[in-house]
Design a protein around this motif. Structure first.
Motif, PDB file in Angstrom:
ATOM      1  N   GLU A  37      41.343  31.030  39.577  1.00 15.60           N
ATOM      2  CA  GLU A  37      40.092  31.783  39.462  1.00 15.60           C
ATOM      3  C   GLU A  37      38.888  30.845  39.478  1.00 15.60           C
ATOM      4  O   GLU A  37      37.905  31.081  40.177  1.00 15.60           O
ATOM      5  CB  GLU A  37      40.106  32.623  38.181  1.00 15.60           C
ATOM      6  CG  GLU A  37      38.897  33.530  38.023  1.00 15.60           C
ATOM      7  CD  GLU A  37      37.757  32.899  37.239  1.00 15.60           C
ATOM      8  OE1 GLU A  37      36.601  33.305  37.470  1.00 15.60           O
ATOM      9  OE2 GLU A  37      38.012  32.000  36.416  1.00 15.60           O
ATOM     10  N   THR A  95      36.002  30.618  42.374  1.00 16.00           N
ATOM     11  CA  THR A  95      34.641  30.956  41.967  1.00 16.00           C
ATOM     12  C   THR A  95      33.698  29.771  42.067  1.00 16.00           C
ATOM     13  O   THR A  95      32.619  29.879  42.659  1.00 16.00           O
ATOM     14  CB  THR A  95      34.645  31.485  40.511  1.00 16.00           C
ATOM     15  OG1 THR A  95      35.515  32.609  40.434  1.00 16.00           O
ATOM     16  CG2 THR A  95      33.258  31.904  40.072  1.00 16.00           C
ATOM     17  N   LYS A 128      33.111  28.965  45.922  1.00 17.87           N
ATOM     18  CA  LYS A 128      31.937  29.840  45.798  1.00 17.87           C
ATOM     19  C   LYS A 128      32.151  31.230  46.393  1.00 17.87           C
ATOM     20  O   LYS A 128      31.271  31.788  47.053  1.00 17.87           O
ATOM     21  CB  LYS A 128      30.710  29.185  46.401  1.00 17.87           C
ATOM     22  CG  LYS A 128      30.392  27.817  45.825  1.00 17.87           C
ATOM     23  CD  LYS A 128      28.970  27.678  45.455  1.00 17.87           C
ATOM     24  CE  LYS A 128      28.604  26.293  44.996  1.00 17.87           C
ATOM     25  NZ  LYS A 128      29.034  25.955  43.678  1.00 17.87           N
ATOM     26  N   ALA A 164      32.326  37.345  43.203  1.00 19.03           N
ATOM     27  CA  ALA A 164      33.130  37.893  42.111  1.00 19.03           C
ATOM     28  C   ALA A 164      34.038  39.004  42.635  1.00 19.03           C
ATOM     29  O   ALA A 164      35.191  39.134  42.212  1.00 19.03           O
ATOM     30  CB  ALA A 164      32.226  38.421  40.999  1.00 19.03           C
ATOM     31  N   VAL A 215      37.044  37.335  44.427  1.00 20.90           N
ATOM     32  CA  VAL A 215      37.955  36.742  43.444  1.00 20.90           C
ATOM     33  C   VAL A 215      38.708  37.829  42.702  1.00 20.90           C
ATOM     34  O   VAL A 215      39.914  37.728  42.460  1.00 20.90           O
ATOM     35  CB  VAL A 215      37.192  35.815  42.467  1.00 20.90           C
ATOM     36  CG1 VAL A 215      38.103  35.317  41.357  1.00 20.90           C
ATOM     37  CG2 VAL A 215      36.581  34.647  43.221  1.00 20.90           C
ATOM     38  N   PRO A 238      36.622  38.177  37.013  1.00 22.27           N
ATOM     39  CA  PRO A 238      35.192  37.881  36.833  1.00 22.27           C
ATOM     40  C   PRO A 238      34.395  39.182  36.775  1.00 22.27           C
ATOM     41  O   PRO A 238      34.764  40.164  37.426  1.00 22.27           O
ATOM     42  CB  PRO A 238      34.838  37.074  38.086  1.00 22.27           C
ATOM     43  CG  PRO A 238      35.849  37.474  39.101  1.00 22.27           C
ATOM     44  CD  PRO A 238      37.100  37.838  38.344  1.00 22.27           C
TER      45      PRO A 238
END
Length: 138
Positions: free
Chosen positions: A58, A62, A66, A69, A72, A102
């Motif tokens: 994760e 993230t 990059k 959210a 991910v 996230p």
């Protein structure tokens, strides 16, 4: 006898999904597995899978890559589904692995328009009546 790798279960899970879902969904799941999950966790044995590996995945997606959210979250949802499939097939317990989803954030430039169902129907009724009135005047 060596333990089956996580990668093998990814393949089995994808095959199982193929007959249950639309081709577009299957294509999305396949990309998620092949591009994000298998490269990170594919060579792990089931006994090696842990919350630490999932949290590392994760954070990598993230912070380093990059990814949004939402992306991910999609990766982690697919991973959770694969772990549930393995648990159902083998009895191996993955309940201790909680997904670090996230939080989804609304984009700053996108306005959020919320209206009740009655306001929505009143709005479109007004549009409909205005359009009919304009048409009848022709």
């Amino acid at each position: 006898m060596p333990e089956v790798l996580f990668s093998d279960y990814c393949t089995s899970w994808l095959e199982q999904q193929k007959g249950k879902i639309r081709p577009a969904s299957y294509a999305k799941y396949n990309v998620i597995v092949e591009k994000h999950i298998r490269p990170e966790l594919g060579n792990c044995q089931l006994s090696e899978l842990s919350i630490d590996l999932v949290e590392h995945l994760e954070k990598k997606k993230t912070l380093q890559e990059k990814l949004s959210a939402r992306t991910v979250r999609s990766i982690l949802i697919v991973l959770r589904s694969i772990l549930d499939y393995i648990q159902k097939e083998t009895g191996y317990d993955f309940s201790s692995i909680q997904m670090p989803y996230p939080p989804l954030r609304r984009e700053k430039n996108r306005p959020c328009l919320l209206m009740s169902r009655s306001v929505f129907f009143n709005f479109w009724s007004l549009i409909w009546m205005t359009a009919n009135l304009a048409y009848s005047c022709l």
